[in-house]
Design a protein around this motif. Structure first.
Motif, short mmCIF file in Angstrom:
data_model
loop_
_atom_site.label_atom_id
_atom_site.label_comp_id
_atom_site.label_asym_id
_atom_site.label_seq_id
_atom_site.Cartn_x
_atom_site.Cartn_y
_atom_site.Cartn_z
N LEU A 6 23.96 -111.64 -4.65
CA LEU A 6 23.65 -111.64 -6.07
C LEU A 6 22.42 -110.76 -6.31
N LEU A 7 22.51 -109.87 -7.29
CA LEU A 7 21.36 -109.06 -7.68
C LEU A 7 20.60 -109.78 -8.77
N VAL A 8 19.29 -109.93 -8.59
CA VAL A 8 18.44 -110.55 -9.60
C VAL A 8 17.23 -109.66 -9.80
N CYS A 9 16.96 -109.29 -11.05
CA CYS A 9 15.76 -108.51 -11.35
C CYS A 9 14.92 -109.26 -12.38
N GLU A 10 13.74 -108.75 -12.61
CA GLU A 10 12.88 -109.27 -13.67
C GLU A 10 12.76 -108.21 -14.76
N ASP A 11 12.38 -108.63 -15.96
CA ASP A 11 12.51 -107.73 -17.10
C ASP A 11 11.44 -106.66 -17.18
N ASP A 12 10.54 -106.58 -16.18
CA ASP A 12 9.60 -105.47 -16.15
C ASP A 12 9.95 -104.46 -15.06
N ALA A 13 11.19 -104.54 -14.55
CA ALA A 13 11.66 -103.54 -13.60
C ALA A 13 11.92 -102.22 -14.33
N ILE A 14 11.58 -101.10 -13.68
CA ILE A 14 11.87 -99.78 -14.20
C ILE A 14 12.97 -99.17 -13.33
N PHE A 15 14.10 -98.86 -13.95
CA PHE A 15 15.26 -98.36 -13.23
C PHE A 15 15.28 -96.83 -13.26
N PRO A 16 15.38 -96.19 -12.10
CA PRO A 16 15.42 -94.72 -12.08
C PRO A 16 16.75 -94.19 -12.61
N ALA A 17 16.78 -92.90 -12.92
CA ALA A 17 17.99 -92.30 -13.47
C ALA A 17 19.16 -92.40 -12.49
N ASP A 18 18.88 -92.36 -11.19
CA ASP A 18 19.95 -92.41 -10.18
C ASP A 18 20.15 -93.82 -9.63
N LEU A 62 9.76 -117.68 -0.09
CA LEU A 62 10.93 -117.01 0.49
C LEU A 62 10.51 -116.13 1.67
N GLY A 63 9.38 -115.45 1.52
CA GLY A 63 8.93 -114.52 2.56
C GLY A 63 8.56 -115.18 3.87
N ARG A 64 8.32 -116.49 3.86
CA ARG A 64 7.98 -117.21 5.10
C ARG A 64 9.19 -117.83 5.78
N MET A 65 10.37 -117.51 5.31
CA MET A 65 11.60 -118.07 5.88
C MET A 65 11.73 -117.67 7.35
N GLU A 66 12.01 -118.66 8.19
CA GLU A 66 12.16 -118.40 9.62
C GLU A 66 13.38 -117.51 9.86
N GLY A 67 13.18 -116.44 10.65
CA GLY A 67 14.27 -115.54 10.97
C GLY A 67 14.72 -114.68 9.80
N LEU A 68 13.84 -114.50 8.80
CA LEU A 68 14.21 -113.74 7.60
C LEU A 68 14.55 -112.29 7.97
N ARG A 69 15.66 -111.80 7.40
CA ARG A 69 16.11 -110.43 7.63
C ARG A 69 16.06 -109.68 6.31
N VAL A 70 15.08 -108.78 6.21
CA VAL A 70 14.82 -108.04 4.98
C VAL A 70 15.18 -106.58 5.19
N VAL A 71 15.82 -105.98 4.20
CA VAL A 71 16.05 -104.54 4.18
C VAL A 71 15.44 -103.99 2.90
N THR A 72 14.76 -102.86 2.99
CA THR A 72 14.26 -102.15 1.81
C THR A 72 14.47 -100.67 2.03
N THR A 73 14.13 -99.87 1.05
CA THR A 73 14.26 -98.43 1.17
C THR A 73 12.94 -97.75 0.83
N LEU A 74 12.77 -96.56 1.36
CA LEU A 74 11.70 -95.67 0.96
C LEU A 74 12.33 -94.41 0.39
N PRO A 75 11.97 -94.05 -0.86
CA PRO A 75 11.11 -94.82 -1.76
C PRO A 75 11.79 -96.11 -2.21
N PHE A 76 11.00 -96.99 -2.83
CA PHE A 76 11.57 -98.22 -3.34
C PHE A 76 12.66 -97.91 -4.37
#
Length: 408
Positions: free
Chosen positions: A254-266, A351-365
């Motif tokens: 599920l994708l969840v955002c907050e209303d101060d997110a800025i979405f890029p053109a792409d 959430l960030g202290r979850m044991e065995g947490l598997r996070v993926v992100t990108t650069l740039p965000f």
């Protein structure tokens, strides 16, 4: 962490500009919603609404006299309209713009302090009342309840929608426990499916909603978040409701955002590439923006694909935009809303202290953060976050460079 230790951490990670930004934009306490007890007692002008209101309260687990009482003199919270002078502890329905204007003409803000809350149809009502000095914690948007009270002849509002509006107020007032309410009473949380998109937003912050709407993001359901004092606990309760609803309907990821997110053109193209990548790896959270990279964060893997750098981590902080897989949603439902430690128990740090947490992100965000908005959690300008987010991204880039260099 002591105050001096926190200053040292800010200087080390964000430098003097970051510290000065925090000084210029200090935290401000949000105004609390006055406490309330059930049942709701109907004023004489609302007796004709007993049946729909009783049905709404039944959905909230308060049947018969435990939810709605018709004795105006008994225990509980009086619900009335602006035609009556507000009594102490009143839930005052102002069903349209004209009613809001009449109320402000008749009662100076200090004279309305006896009203527990003011229930208005839209963000314009919020702006008018808070602009006149009524504390934000005493104003709630309730369009369907307003329509019902006004007798607008366009069909009766759905019982579930009225229940949702009452629940937002009564949870904030401590009259209902959020976990005792089925989150599927909230319109945006009904009929969820995997890969749906939600945005957490408060209808009582109309400027933020306007900025979100202007970006025209496809398929975004806006969830009217829960409120509580202090506001970061209301945020946590909102995410718990989202997670409970998602799990009940097998809506992961599920994708969840907050209303101060800025979405890029792409945004859409990048999100499609991210979804394709995630299909081939194990993950719990995809972070669209790491707002405060933890000091003890470790890189597990780096891959470059589709023009993006994918970084696998074991920690995350920040909820501006994330994708949540099932394990992460389960973790969110376990959040302890009784723990009042703001340093460690905000929902993102939990959430960030979850044991065995598997996070993926990108650069740039994937997304940015609207610095012009006002934080709904801590009352300061979002500009205070700029240095923190910038420092997180720069530090992550250095970590990636070291990780890749060690593998040459």
């Amino acid at each position: 962490m002591t105050q001096f230790g926190n200053v040292g951490r800010v200087l080390r990670r964000e430098g003097l500009p970051g510290l000065l930004t925090r000084i210029r934009h200090p935290k401000r306490s949000d105004s609390a919603t006055p406490r309330a007890v059930l049942p709701l007692r109907l004023g004489s002008d609302l007796r004709h609404l007993e049946a729909p209101l009783r049905a709404a309260m039944t959905l909230l687990g308060r049947k018969d006299e435990a939810g709605i009482a018709t004795d105006p003199q008994g225990p509980g919270l009086l619900l009335q309209t602006e035609d009556d002078a507000p009594l102490p502890g009143t839930g005052l329905i102002l069903p349209d713009a004209a009613a809001v204007a009449r109320f402000l003409e008749r009662h100076a803000p200090e004279g309305s302090a006896g009203a527990a809350v003011h229930l208005v149809p839209d963000g314009a009502g919020v702006t008018a009342l808070t602009g006149a000095g009524i504390p934000h914690g005493r104003v709630f948007v309730a369009p369907d309840l307003s329509r019902l009270a006004a007798g607008i002849a366009t069909g009766a509002p759905p019982t579930g929608d009225i229940a949702a509006e009452l629940a937002r107020w009564l949870i904030a007032a401590g009259a209902l426990e959020a976990r005792q309410v089925d989150p599927r009473i909230f319109p945006a949380l009904r009929g969820l499916a995997a890969d749906d998109r939600l945005c957490l937003s408060l209808p009582e912050t109309p400027q933020r909603r306007q900025l979100l709407a202007a970006q025209k993001i496809r398929g975004l359901r806006v969830f009217d978040g829960l409120r509580f004092h202090p506001a970061w606990r209301g945020c946590g309760l909102s995410y718990v409701a989202i997670a409970r609803a998602a799990l009940a309907q097998n809506a992961a990821p599920l994708l969840v955002c907050e209303d101060d997110a800025i979405f890029p053109a792409d945004f859409e193209a990048r999100l499609n590439g991210i979804r394709r990548y995630l299909e081939g790896v194990e993950w719990d959270v995809f972070s669209g923006l790491l707002s405060d990279l933890p000091d003890d964060c470790t890189i597990r893997q780096v891959e470059r694909r589709d023009g993006m750098t994918f970084v696998h981590l074991d920690r995350t902080v920040g909820m501006v935009l994330n994708l949540y897989n099932r394990r992460a949603l389960e973790r969110i439902t376990q959040w302890n809303d009784r723990d009042e430690d703001v340093q460690d128990n905000t929902i993102d740090r939990w959430l960030g202290r979850m044991e065995g947490l598997r996070v993926v992100t990108t650069l740039p965000f994937l997304v940015g953060h609207d610095a012009s908005a006002q934080s709904t959690l801590f009352g300061f300008s979002n500009r205070r976050y700029e240095a923190t987010i910038g420092a997180s991204e720069r530090r992550l880039r250095r970590m990636v460079a070291r990780f890749e260099a060690q593998r040459l």
